[in-house]
Design a protein around this motif. Sequence first.
Motif, mmCIF file in Angstrom:
data_model
loop_
_atom_site.group_PDB
_atom_site.id
_atom_site.type_symbol
_atom_site.label_atom_id
_atom_site.label_comp_id
_atom_site.label_asym_id
_atom_site.label_seq_id
_atom_site.Cartn_x
_atom_site.Cartn_y
_atom_site.Cartn_z
ATOM 1 N N LYS A 115 -2.290 0.605 5.871
ATOM 2 C CA LYS A 115 -2.669 -0.032 7.138
ATOM 3 C C LYS A 115 -2.248 -1.497 7.078
ATOM 4 C CE LYS A 115 -7.169 -1.338 5.237
ATOM 5 N NZ LYS A 115 -8.640 -1.290 5.365
ATOM 6 N N ARG A 117 0.837 -1.202 0.000
ATOM 7 C CA ARG A 117 0.000 0.000 0.000
ATOM 8 C C ARG A 117 0.877 1.259 0.000
ATOM 9 N NH1 ARG A 117 -5.416 -0.362 1.063
ATOM 10 N NH2 ARG A 117 -6.234 -2.439 1.535
ATOM 11 N N LEU A 141 5.936 6.973 5.660
ATOM 12 C CA LEU A 141 4.713 7.772 5.762
ATOM 13 C C LEU A 141 5.028 9.234 6.054
ATOM 14 C CD1 LEU A 141 2.394 5.322 7.732
ATOM 15 C CD2 LEU A 141 1.877 6.329 5.489
ATOM 16 N N CYS A 143 0.466 16.268 2.057
ATOM 17 C CA CYS A 143 -0.878 15.798 2.405
ATOM 18 C C CYS A 143 -0.830 14.986 3.692
ATOM 19 C CB CYS A 143 -1.461 14.943 1.285
ATOM 20 S SG CYS A 143 -0.496 13.497 0.821
ATOM 21 N N LYS A 202 4.340 12.322 3.366
ATOM 22 C CA LYS A 202 3.463 13.465 3.669
ATOM 23 C C LYS A 202 4.207 14.778 3.544
ATOM 24 C CE LYS A 202 0.378 10.673 6.523
ATOM 25 N NZ LYS A 202 -0.058 10.294 7.878
ATOM 26 N N ALA A 259 1.353 4.087 -3.083
ATOM 27 C CA ALA A 259 1.228 5.537 -2.914
ATOM 28 C C ALA A 259 2.440 6.254 -3.514
ATOM 29 C CB ALA A 259 1.077 5.882 -1.432
ATOM 30 N N CYS A 277 -2.299 10.928 -2.343
ATOM 31 C CA CYS A 277 -2.696 11.314 -0.984
ATOM 32 C C CYS A 277 -3.867 10.470 -0.487
ATOM 33 C CB CYS A 277 -3.037 12.806 -0.937
ATOM 34 S SG CYS A 277 -1.586 13.884 -1.063
ATOM 35 N N ARG A 278 -4.783 10.148 -1.388
ATOM 36 C CA ARG A 278 -5.905 9.282 -1.008
ATOM 37 C C ARG A 278 -5.391 7.891 -0.622
ATOM 38 N NH1 ARG A 278 -9.216 5.361 -2.655
ATOM 39 N NH2 ARG A 278 -8.046 4.993 -4.584
ATOM 40 N N VAL A 333 -2.334 7.022 0.408
ATOM 41 C CA VAL A 333 -1.487 6.980 1.600
ATOM 42 C C VAL A 333 -2.337 6.973 2.869
ATOM 43 C CG1 VAL A 333 -1.051 9.417 2.159
ATOM 44 C CG2 VAL A 333 0.788 7.734 2.381
ATOM 45 N N ALA A 334 -3.529 7.538 2.790
ATOM 46 C CA ALA A 334 -4.439 7.514 3.942
ATOM 47 C C ALA A 334 -4.964 6.111 4.210
ATOM 48 C CB ALA A 334 -5.602 8.477 3.701
ATOM 49 N N GLN A 335 -4.811 5.196 3.227
ATOM 50 C CA GLN A 335 -5.294 3.820 3.365
ATOM 51 C C GLN A 335 -4.189 2.840 3.744
ATOM 52 O OE1 GLN A 335 -7.234 2.899 -0.343
ATOM 53 N NE2 GLN A 335 -8.878 4.379 -0.025
#
Length: 230
Positions: A210, A186, A221, A230, A225, A190, A203-204, A206-208
Amino acid sequence: MKKLILLLVWLLGGTLPALAQAQRVEVAPGVSVTRKTYPVAANEAPFFNFAEKSEAQKAADQKLVDAVLQRVLDRTQAAKVTLTAGTRAFLGENDVATAAKRFNQAYLLDPQQSGVYPSFAMVAAARFKDFTYANELFRLAARMDSPAATLSADHGRTLLIAGRPAEAKPLLEQAVRDTPDWAVPRMNLAWATLQTGDRDEACRLVAQVKGQDLESVERDLALFKQKAGC
């Protein structure tokens, strides 16, 4: 005329080594790869560096195989155990030379074991920076029986390191589908998306990030950012 002959000899001398390197070699029944050699000991390069083995070396190989099969009776399972030992040396100890030796032992045990080929690909990429050969071996592994669930993730990561994010991206997308609870592909997806110019989608994604091994990508991470904003 004499000068022309000398020129042709010189040109051929320059192209013959390249032709030898591009030669295809059958490494298992129905499985052929490009013959690539590297300036290291034979057992530290993929496929034993394609070295011609003496009778004594062949006898030593057989002795090793027999010893392993006394502990693990099934050749395929024995190869998997040996590959695991090599992967531990590669990832856990950063000892690529020892890893290559274990991968070669696995190749001796079961040359049709699909895990042998991405393992050699990682050696080619990490030690010799030969990303073209690594790509060939990864693609070969994907066509073999029972490829590892991590194959697309490893292939995509290698292409990302090679500076080929556009090629890495679909592999990493597949890796996320194959192993949705693993943070590493993941994170790499990104990065690949950011490097291909789609900041909003990156950015969408990287928010996922997990799942398993999340702690191993925490520095990534933070750096992501910072770079992406972001």
